[in-house]
Design an enzyme around this catalytic site. Structure first.
Site, short mmCIF file in Angstrom:
data_model
loop_
_atom_site.label_atom_id
_atom_site.label_comp_id
_atom_site.label_asym_id
_atom_site.label_seq_id
_atom_site.Cartn_x
_atom_site.Cartn_y
_atom_site.Cartn_z
N PRO A 83 0.84 -1.21 0.00
CG PRO A 83 -0.05 -1.09 2.15
CD PRO A 83 0.69 -2.00 1.23
CB CYS A 102 -0.15 7.45 1.17
SG CYS A 102 -0.72 6.62 2.66
CD GLN A 154 -1.82 -0.05 5.13
OE1 GLN A 154 -1.69 1.13 4.78
NE2 GLN A 154 -0.77 -0.81 5.41
CE1 TYR A 177 0.70 7.77 9.75
CE2 TYR A 177 1.15 5.69 8.66
CZ TYR A 177 1.25 7.07 8.70
OH TYR A 177 1.89 7.74 7.69
CG LEU A 209 15.54 0.12 0.20
CD1 LEU A 209 16.90 0.68 0.56
CD2 LEU A 209 14.91 0.97 -0.91
NE ARG A 226 11.25 3.41 -1.47
CZ ARG A 226 12.11 3.67 -0.49
NH1 ARG A 226 12.91 4.71 -0.57
NH2 ARG A 226 12.17 2.89 0.57
#
Length: 359
Positions: free
Chosen positions: A23, A25, A101, A184, A303, A326
């Site tokens: 997920p 954002c 999510q 969070y 990564l 990424r």
């Protein structure tokens, strides 16, 4: 051991491979109403078209005050759920499992998005921000001080996650992940650095884990016995006296008993300014530790950028799946490319793209 492109079954759902989209954002609900848009359709749909086994939609708020930024998506009302429906349907039509999510940002809510405004920190109330909540009235560095949630409010938090899960299933999502990582709200309750409560939700580990476990049980009851349920943990705060991998493994075991199936293991996010030894696969050892210590399935992140690297994580038994962010942004067709590089023949190339298939 299985490889990256071997299927995996979680409860009643079989995923075509173990290369999954984390997920991410997008801060792109620009009307500030939490409704996903064409951007989300194309963004998420491209990964399904590209061969991913699972596509998890971004941290989606279960209540308005749970958004990280005013531009975050939500699923606290039917309008939002209806907008998610076509996105979930497209992902499914392309052969991937659509997941979402569910999240509440707690003290890290009501912040400026990382693009579109040069400012950082909390959005002022007069500009559309809102007061934030947390287990204790301790601010994240550079953000506004939150209000500590009353014990009487916590059942409402649990109910909001359960209601959002029901909307998600009705919208067509086939998997749910609970966000208990990256500083969070659920992570804030877990970590002794953010949770200084003296009631039944603070202090010993079983108390700090209580809210998460109540959410897991409520969501499992709400969606029934067949839907896969994941939990994302930050396995360490990278800070002395904070949350760590051993506590993560213990709570993962408890969450498995409460109804969760697989654990997505990341790190950090609770404390600003910590030193993190970032490098290729730097978070994989945490997924490996939780998998072995708790005897639960895990997904690794951090990564992971090549098919060979991801395949090695699976074949070496370090995790059961990998979640990539990424590198999927750089190449939405990462699974198709990785399969070619690994010499794996896939039968789910989009027919419209067969002319580009390597011979």
């Amino acid at each position: 051991m299985p490889g990256l492109f071997d299927p995996i079954t979680v409860r009643s759902t079989t995923l075509r491979n173990r290369l999954w989209v984390a997920p991410m954002c997008q801060y792109s609900a620009l009307a500030r109403d939490g409704v996903p848009t064409d951007w989300h359709l194309v963004h998420l749909g491209s990964f399904a078209r590209g061969g991913a086994g699972l596509v998890i939609a971004e941290a989606t708020a279960v209540v308005p005050e749970g958004r990280i930024s005013p531009e975050d998506t939500g699923i606290w009302n039917d309008e939002q759920a209806e907008a998610w429906r076509r996105i979930a349907a497209f992902i499914r039509a392309e052969g991937a499992v659509p997941g979402i999510q569910l999240a509440h940002a707690g003290r890290k809510a009501s912040t400026f998005s990382p693009w579109g405004d040069e400012r950082h920190g909390s959005v002022p109330l007069e500009e559309g921000g809102w007061p934030t909540v947390a287990p204790s009235a301790i601010a994240f560095e550079g953000y506004a001080e939150p209000r500590a949630l009353d014990a009487e409010e916590l059942p409402l938090v649990v109910a909001a996650f359960a209601a959002a899960a029901v909307r998600a299933v009705e919208a067509g999502f086939a998997l749910i992940e609970l966000h208990a990582a990256h500083g969070y709200l659920l992570h804030q309750f877990l970590s002794p650095l953010a949770n200084l409560r003296t009631d039944a939700f603070g202090g010993p580990l079983e108390n700090r884990a209580r809210l998460l476990l109540e959410v897991v049980r409520a969501v499992r009851a709400a969606v029934g016995p067949e839907l896969p349920l994941l939990v994302r943990f930050s396995a360490t705060d990278w800070a002395e006296g904070g949350w760590d991998q051993d506590q993560t493994a213990t709570v993962a075991g408890w969450a498995r008993e409460a109804g969760a199936d697989l654990f997505d293991i990341s790190t950090s996010g609770l404390v600003a300014g910590v030193r993190i030894p970032v490098g290729p696969g730097y978070q994989v050892p945490f997924a490996e530790h939780v998998r072995a210590a708790a005897v639960v399935p895990t997904a690794a992140v951090g990564l992971i950028t090549t098919g060979a690297q991801a395949d090695a994580v699976i074949r070496e038994g370090r995790a059961d799946a990998v979640l990539i962010g990424r590198e999927f942004l750089r190449d939405p067709h990462l699974p198709l490319r990785a399969a070619h590089e690994l010499g794996v023949e896939l039968d789910y190339w989009p027919p419209q793209y067969l002319r580009a298939r390597w011979s």
